[in-house]
Design an enzyme around this catalytic site. Structure first.
Site, PDB file in Angstrom:
ATOM      1  N   GLU A   7      -0.988   1.638  42.426  1.00 22.51           N
ATOM      2  CA  GLU A   7      -0.519   1.036  41.190  1.00 22.51           C
ATOM      3  C   GLU A   7      -0.691   1.991  39.956  1.00 22.51           C
ATOM      4  O   GLU A   7       0.115   2.222  38.997  1.00 22.51           O
ATOM      5  CB  GLU A   7      -1.352  -0.161  40.979  1.00 22.51           C
ATOM      6  CG  GLU A   7      -1.005  -1.341  42.255  1.00 22.51           C
ATOM      7  CD  GLU A   7       0.503  -1.732  42.212  1.00 22.51           C
ATOM      8  OE1 GLU A   7       1.366  -1.481  41.267  1.00 22.51           O
ATOM      9  OE2 GLU A   7       0.779  -2.307  43.519  1.00 22.51           O
ATOM     10  N   HIS A  52       2.229   3.900  39.636  1.00 22.71           N
ATOM     11  CA  HIS A  52       3.404   3.393  38.698  1.00 22.71           C
ATOM     12  C   HIS A  52       2.941   3.427  37.294  1.00 22.71           C
ATOM     13  O   HIS A  52       4.080   3.559  36.527  1.00 22.71           O
ATOM     14  CB  HIS A  52       3.555   1.738  39.129  1.00 22.71           C
ATOM     15  CG  HIS A  52       4.220   1.495  40.362  1.00 22.71           C
ATOM     16  ND1 HIS A  52       5.291   2.177  40.574  1.00 22.71           N
ATOM     17  CD2 HIS A  52       3.808   0.866  41.365  1.00 22.71           C
ATOM     18  CE1 HIS A  52       5.552   1.706  41.860  1.00 22.71           C
ATOM     19  NE2 HIS A  52       4.607   0.939  42.325  1.00 22.71           N
ATOM     20  N   GLU A  88       9.255   3.075  44.501  1.00 18.30           N
ATOM     21  CA  GLU A  88       7.985   3.282  45.088  1.00 18.30           C
ATOM     22  C   GLU A  88       7.443   4.626  45.722  1.00 18.30           C
ATOM     23  O   GLU A  88       6.330   4.951  45.771  1.00 18.30           O
ATOM     24  CB  GLU A  88       7.746   2.284  46.335  1.00 18.30           C
ATOM     25  CG  GLU A  88       7.942   0.723  46.183  1.00 18.30           C
ATOM     26  CD  GLU A  88       7.060   0.264  45.178  1.00 18.30           C
ATOM     27  OE1 GLU A  88       5.955   0.447  45.099  1.00 18.30           O
ATOM     28  OE2 GLU A  88       7.430  -0.825  44.685  1.00 18.30           O
ATOM     29  N   TYR A 116      10.803   0.083  50.417  1.00 17.01           N
ATOM     30  CA  TYR A 116       9.402   0.440  50.811  1.00 17.01           C
ATOM     31  C   TYR A 116       9.381   1.560  51.771  1.00 17.01           C
ATOM     32  O   TYR A 116       8.518   2.616  51.501  1.00 17.01           O
ATOM     33  CB  TYR A 116       8.609  -0.698  51.305  1.00 17.01           C
ATOM     34  CG  TYR A 116       8.014  -1.434  49.728  1.00 17.01           C
ATOM     35  CD1 TYR A 116       7.011  -1.065  49.012  1.00 17.01           C
ATOM     36  CD2 TYR A 116       8.811  -2.590  49.797  1.00 17.01           C
ATOM     37  CE1 TYR A 116       6.348  -1.924  47.901  1.00 17.01           C
ATOM     38  CE2 TYR A 116       8.288  -3.302  48.387  1.00 17.01           C
ATOM     39  CZ  TYR A 116       7.136  -2.893  47.708  1.00 17.01           C
ATOM     40  OH  TYR A 116       6.697  -3.667  46.807  1.00 17.01           O
TER      41      TYR A 116
END
Length: 675
Positions: free
Chosen positions: A466, A469, A494, A607
């Site tokens: 995360e 991101h 992703e 993904y």
């Protein structure tokens, strides 16, 4: 404000205010919509449309990129007060409906199309400006602006209904937790810190512990509870919540097909994937099918190993072996890993106190990307748990952006892990820069009376992912809002974060931030070696499960009739592909599979699709050049993160790799031979 303070604010960008009452949210969104509608009206009245009077104001005034809209969206998922969350979700609905209104304005599209068709003007634009025109025009065209008025009206109504269903689905998942009461005996096998501070309730004169479906409650129970009945009860409770979401998803699938049909596509997948890297459903299905064929036998062998452990337990207890089910998977996977690799999750997590792991990861990111990251004291945030950070260029007094970390669960909060962009970076009309803001939201364990918040290694991987991101949003540097940060093709978004997960397995990285919470000693090399040796344990089964989710998502969105049972199809495909069902127990896990309902419809395959690219980037450049090589990190920042969506993702990949990407490294990473 003093002159010095004003200069600092201008240099760093304003700090976002998250303090909103429900009335303020409603008023701000009403004003935003009114302002944007006026801008649309002005564009629609242009007699000589140009890039400057048509495309530029569309980007500058877009509600999708407006800070007030993004704050409302965030508060709908994280605000403490339910009234504020409700107001944020209501704002989402209004903004979504208004976005549909904007996307169907024929007068604005005519102006956009006039710019798009003006060969002389297009030829004089920079590559990013030209890309913006092309993307804006494509967006309007895909909204049905070439349809006759009655068809556009129908499309508009359908999209508004879709928006309402998506918001209701998300709200249900966030707020309707499973809640089960267990005695201490029923929770046999759980570590002591699981009980520290846990809420208790009286049931029939017996004091019991409250366990919810939130991650810090659910996953440890599924891994450590020795009693199958306990695991089964919890798994079924979690997989039978939100029953109202089944008819919502059922209707969403039907309505999405209606959208696709109105626009001239045979299926929703065909419509959705036209703008992605894969381009066609057939290519995504081919990837999934190929992986399944390669993984079927290794996954079966892994499953047989786990089932043998359960069968042995049943024999030792003098019980009949009745089968291996999904509530057995995490428990026996842990047992097998401990037996084969002598690695124990409870021991490992002692070396990952959340605060030190977070700081250690931030240090890795700042070195890799040439940044300086500083925590802000007493920040203006939406909850005391939330931390705020400023990001600067490492060797310059140049501001990059700031971000927030909201890492612990609480009532009504978003149930998963995600990054919410709050403000997009862009150039401003006066030549200055708007700086990005992002918030990472997760649900990691809290501190107990005996120890600080400690992360299982799986949570360490999630945190690294995360944060990837976050830094995609921080390091993007685009001219226009439209392209900033993670606004790339959905089946690539992703990849940067998946690539960065590898640092959670790198010995050199682990030595920097994996330290025992009480002794301060680094994780022993022997433990690091065992942890890495266990990485691929169950890799085939885990990959097959991801294949199943991707194939299910593609299946329900590739229907040409809409006459399918989304719940039954989920359970049937799960049983057939993963061989890991629930026996005679009826569940509806699809009711909490949020990706299919919100944001990833017909895109969940992304993904695995993007993971192929992520492993290629890591193995070919970082592993080859050295994971601490600053030049490689800056290449990555320049070619992958900085452009955002201002150019096709494949162009950045080719520039970074020096060739077209392939799946060789990915297949080898999960123990398969490449062709």
């Amino acid at each position: 404000m003093t002159t010095t303070a004003a200069a600092a604010t201008a240099r760093k960008g304003s700090v976002v205010d998250f303090c909103r009452t429900p009335a303020e949210i409603a008023s701000n969104i009403e004003q935003l919509i009114s302002k944007n509608r006026a801008a649309q009206d002005a564009i629609g009245q242009e007699t000589a449309p140009t890039f400057g009077n048509t495309i530029v104001p569309l980007d500058r005034t877009s509600v999708a990129h407006d800070v007030e809209a993004r704050v409302a969206h965030l508060l709908g998922s994280v605000a403490v007060e339910k009234e504020v969350r409700d107001a944020g979700n209501d704002a989402d609905k209004l903004l979504s409906e208004f976005a549909i209104e904007c996307s169907t304005r024929e007068d604005v599209y005519k102006a956009v199309r006039a710019v798009f068709d003006n060969e002389d003007e297009m030829a004089g634009l920079s590559p990013e400006d030209r890309h913006l025109v092309e993307r804006v025009e494509r967006g309007y065209r895909r909204q049905g602006l070439q349809l006759p008025p009655e068809k556009r009206e129908q499309l508009n109504a359908v999209r508004k209904r879709i928006s309402g269903l998506e918001i209701a689905f998300k709200r249900c998942v966030n707020e309707e937790d499973a809640r089960v009461l267990f005695t201490r005996e029923e929770l046999e096998g759980l570590p002591e810190d699981y009980f520290d501070g846990r809420e208790m309730e009286d049931e029939g004169g017996v004091s019991k512990y409250v366990v919810t479906s939130k991650y810090p409650d659910y996953f440890p129970l599924m891994k450590y509870a020795t009693r199958e009945a306990t695991r089964k009860t919890m798994a079924v409770a979690a997989a039978t919540r939100c029953p109202d979401n089944i008819p919502r998803l059922q209707e969403l699938v039907s309505l999405r097909l209606e959208v696709a049909t109105l626009l001239g596509y045979s299926t929703y997948s065909e419509y959705a994937m036209e703008v992605l890297m894969a381009k066609r459903p057939a290519d995504a299905i081919a990837m999934e099918t190929d992986l399944l064929a390669r993984l079927a036998e290794p996954a079966r062998r892994e499953s047989d190993e786990l089932a043998a452990l359960k069968r042995s337990d049943a024999e030792l207890a003098g019980e009949e072996y009745e089968g291996f089910y999904n509530w057995d998977s995490s428990y026996y996977s842990r047992i097998l890993s401990e037996q084969k690799h002598d690695i124990r999750g409870e021991e490992v997590k002692q070396y990952f106190p959340l605060d030190k792991a977070t700081r250690g990861m931030l240090d890795i990111y700042q070195k890799m990307l040439g940044l300086r990251i500083e925590q802000v004291d007493n920040p203006p945030v939406w909850h005391p748990d939330v931390a705020m950070y400023e990001v600067w260029e490492a060797d310059e007094d140049t501001f990059v952006g700031h971000f927030y970390l909201d890492l612990h669960p609480r009532e009504g909060k978003f149930n998963h892990a995600a990054v919410f962009p709050i403000r997009y970076g862009c150039d401003l009309p006066d030549g200055s820069r708007e700086y990005p803001v992002a918030a990472m939201v997760a649900n990691f364990p809290r501190a107990t009376s005996a120890a600080p918040a400690l992360l299982p290694h799986g949570d360490v991987v999630t945190l690294m992912h995360e944060l990837g991101h976050v830094f995609h949003n921080m390091c993007a540097h685009t001219k226009w809002n439209y392209f900033h940060g993670t606004q790339v093709e959905r089946d690539f978004v992703e990849a940067p974060s998946q690539m960065l997960e590898n640092w959670a397995w790198e010995p050199a990285s682990l030595r920097k931030f994996a330290v025992h919470h009480s002794t301060g000693e680094p994780m022993p090399d022997e433990m690091i070696a065992k942890l890495i040796a266990a990485k691929n344990e169950g890799a085939a089964r885990n990959c097959v499960f991801q294949v199943f989710l991707g194939m299910y998502d593609l299946a329900i969105h590739s229907t040409t009739s809409g006459d399918i049972d989304v719940d039954k199809m989920f359970n049937d495909m799960r049983d057939q592909i993963t061989n890991l069902g629930t026996g005679s127990v009826e569940t509806h896990r699809v009711a909490t599979f949020s990706h299919t309902a919100v944001g990833y419809a017909s895109k969940y395959y992304g993904y695995l699709w993007s993971e192929v690219y992520s492993v290629d980037m890591y193995a070919s450049r970082f592993k080859g050049d050295g994971v601490d090589t600053a030049a490689t990190g800056m290449d990555y920042r320049r070619e992958i993160l900085r452009p955002g969506g201002s150019r096709d993702a494949m162009e950045g990949l080719v520039r970074f790799l020096g060739r077209k990407p392939d799946n060789k490294a990915f297949l080898e990473s999960i123990g398969l031979q490449a062709d």
